[in-house]
Design a protein around this motif. Structure first.
Motif, mmCIF file in Angstrom:
data_model
loop_
_atom_site.group_PDB
_atom_site.id
_atom_site.type_symbol
_atom_site.label_atom_id
_atom_site.label_comp_id
_atom_site.label_asym_id
_atom_site.label_seq_id
_atom_site.Cartn_x
_atom_site.Cartn_y
_atom_site.Cartn_z
ATOM 1 N N GLY A 92 -2.971 7.553 4.691
ATOM 2 C CA GLY A 92 -3.185 8.267 5.942
ATOM 3 C C GLY A 92 -2.664 9.691 5.926
ATOM 4 N N LEU A 93 -1.619 9.958 5.141
ATOM 5 C CA LEU A 93 -0.994 11.276 5.134
ATOM 6 C C LEU A 93 -1.780 12.298 4.315
ATOM 7 C CD1 LEU A 93 2.695 10.085 4.692
ATOM 8 C CD2 LEU A 93 1.642 10.965 6.780
ATOM 9 N N LYS B 20 -4.756 2.596 -3.397
ATOM 10 C CA LYS B 20 -4.112 1.855 -2.310
ATOM 11 C C LYS B 20 -5.047 1.676 -1.115
ATOM 12 C CE LYS B 20 -0.056 1.092 -4.173
ATOM 13 N NZ LYS B 20 0.434 -0.281 -4.429
ATOM 14 N N ALA C 159 2.794 -0.403 4.066
ATOM 15 C CA ALA C 159 2.503 0.904 3.493
ATOM 16 C C ALA C 159 3.721 1.820 3.639
ATOM 17 C CB ALA C 159 1.287 1.522 4.178
ATOM 18 N N ARG D 216 2.612 0.678 8.601
ATOM 19 C CA ARG D 216 3.065 1.928 7.988
ATOM 20 C C ARG D 216 4.587 2.043 8.208
ATOM 21 N NH1 ARG D 216 -1.238 2.829 5.481
ATOM 22 N NH2 ARG D 216 -3.217 3.189 6.538
ATOM 23 N N ASN E 170 7.386 4.030 7.619
ATOM 24 C CA ASN E 170 7.652 5.383 7.117
ATOM 25 C C ASN E 170 8.533 6.227 8.021
ATOM 26 O OD1 ASN E 170 5.957 6.269 9.218
ATOM 27 N ND2 ASN E 170 4.134 6.170 7.901
ATOM 28 N N GLU F 293 -5.740 -1.868 0.819
ATOM 29 C CA GLU F 293 -5.804 -2.112 2.265
ATOM 30 C C GLU F 293 -7.104 -2.816 2.636
ATOM 31 O OE1 GLU F 293 -4.848 1.311 4.611
ATOM 32 O OE2 GLU F 293 -2.918 1.616 3.596
ATOM 33 N N VAL G 101 -2.095 -3.477 8.567
ATOM 34 C CA VAL G 101 -1.414 -2.568 7.639
ATOM 35 C C VAL G 101 -0.266 -1.929 8.404
ATOM 36 C CG1 VAL G 101 -1.595 -0.537 6.182
ATOM 37 C CG2 VAL G 101 -3.543 -2.116 6.363
ATOM 38 N N SER H 32 0.854 -1.177 0.000
ATOM 39 C CA SER H 32 0.000 0.000 0.000
ATOM 40 C C SER H 32 0.898 1.237 0.000
ATOM 41 C CB SER H 32 -0.935 -0.021 1.216
ATOM 42 O OG SER H 32 -1.755 1.123 1.227
ATOM 43 N N THR H 33 0.452 2.302 0.627
ATOM 44 C CA THR H 33 1.249 3.516 0.754
ATOM 45 C C THR H 33 0.799 4.291 1.981
ATOM 46 O OG1 THR H 33 1.790 5.682 -0.210
ATOM 47 C CG2 THR H 33 -0.335 4.757 -0.790
ATOM 48 N N SER H 34 1.736 4.922 2.663
ATOM 49 C CA SER H 34 1.385 5.753 3.818
ATOM 50 C C SER H 34 0.585 6.984 3.424
ATOM 51 C CB SER H 34 2.662 6.176 4.565
ATOM 52 O OG SER H 34 3.190 5.095 5.300
ATOM 53 N N GLY I 61 6.308 4.919 3.427
ATOM 54 C CA GLY I 61 6.292 6.361 3.270
ATOM 55 C C GLY I 61 7.212 6.734 2.114
#
Length: 244
Positions: A143-144, A156, A181, A238, A240, A160, A236, A138-140, A183
């Motif tokens: 949430g960011l 993404k 995920a 993260r 990062n 999740e 998940v 996935s990718t942070s 960053g």
């Protein structure tokens, strides 16, 4: 080597996927190096794994095409006897404000990231042996919430969701399913389209004040797919550096 664990890694010819393939090869997995188009880069990964004493073979596949993905898994079975670990690192990004993004670009991102992840996850759910592990990337940014990442983050977010559901659908099979995920990570894909000031700004955001590296992400995947990660499931992670 009938007891050797076998890993299928997509997007493994460059970037994070390449680092994951090398890490799994170094931890004793036979690796199927899945890739989309760059034959030479995939063979370089295979050669690096085998030069270090491991076992690897390349398999070209469009992750969004079920026939290609099935053939990639067939390669693993034919070469090494089965599949224990699947990591879907193949992905595509596009940066633009939602108001300006062309829909054909949106479709291309979602074809690779959503359909491709689903096709790989579906084949993994059918084929991975007991005691195995499935990891989707996935990718942070989910949430960011960085501006200009709307299409990518949306795709993404879907990854999740399917990860968390698939983990529950694997009940009783002793197979873990997780997402990693990352960053901001120093890959060709990350640097594409970014000026030096943007890169520097992103590198300063984590408390550790640097970009992640592909090896950082590969180490997390190696943990999740190894004996130490067996009790981590339906999560998940993260990865990062603490960016918020």
């Amino acid at each position: 080597m009938e007891d050797q664990r076998v890993a299928v890694v997509t997007g493994a010819s460059r970037g994070i996927g390449r680092a994951i393939a090398l890490a799994l090869g170094a931890t004793g997995h036979a690796v199927v190096v899945g890739y989309a188009s760059n034959d030479a880069a995939a063979e370089e990964v295979v050669n690096e794994i085998t030069a270090a004493g491991g076992r690897a073979v390349a398999a070209r596949a469009d992750v969004a095409e079920e026939g290609d993905v099935a053939a990639m898994f067939d390669t693993a079975v034919a070469a090494y006897g089965g599949v224990d670990v699947v990591v879907n690192s193949a992905g595509r990004t596009a940066l633009a404000p939602i108001a300006e993004l062309e829909l054909d670009v949106l479709d291309a991102v979602h074809r690779t990231n959503i359909r491709g992840s689903f096709v790989v996850a579906r084949e993994a759910a059918r084929r991975v042996r007991s005691g195995g592990a499935i990891v989707l990337l996935s990718t942070s940014v989910v949430g960011l919430r960085f501006p200009r990442y709307g299409a990518y983050a949306a795709s993404k977010g879907a990854v999740e969701a399917m990860t968390l559901i698939l983990a529950r659908e694997m009940r009783g099979r002793d197979i873990t399913v997780n997402a990693v995920a990352p960053g901001p990570t120093a890959t060709e894909l990350f640097f594409e389209g970014k000026d030096e000031a943007t890169v520097e700004q992103l590198a300063k955001q984590p408390p550790m004040e640097r970009l992640g590296t592909p090896a950082d992400i590969a180490a997390v995947v190696a943990f999740l797919t190894g004996p130490g990660g067996r009790w981590v499931n339906g999560q998940v992670l993260r990865a990062n550096g603490g960016i918020i």
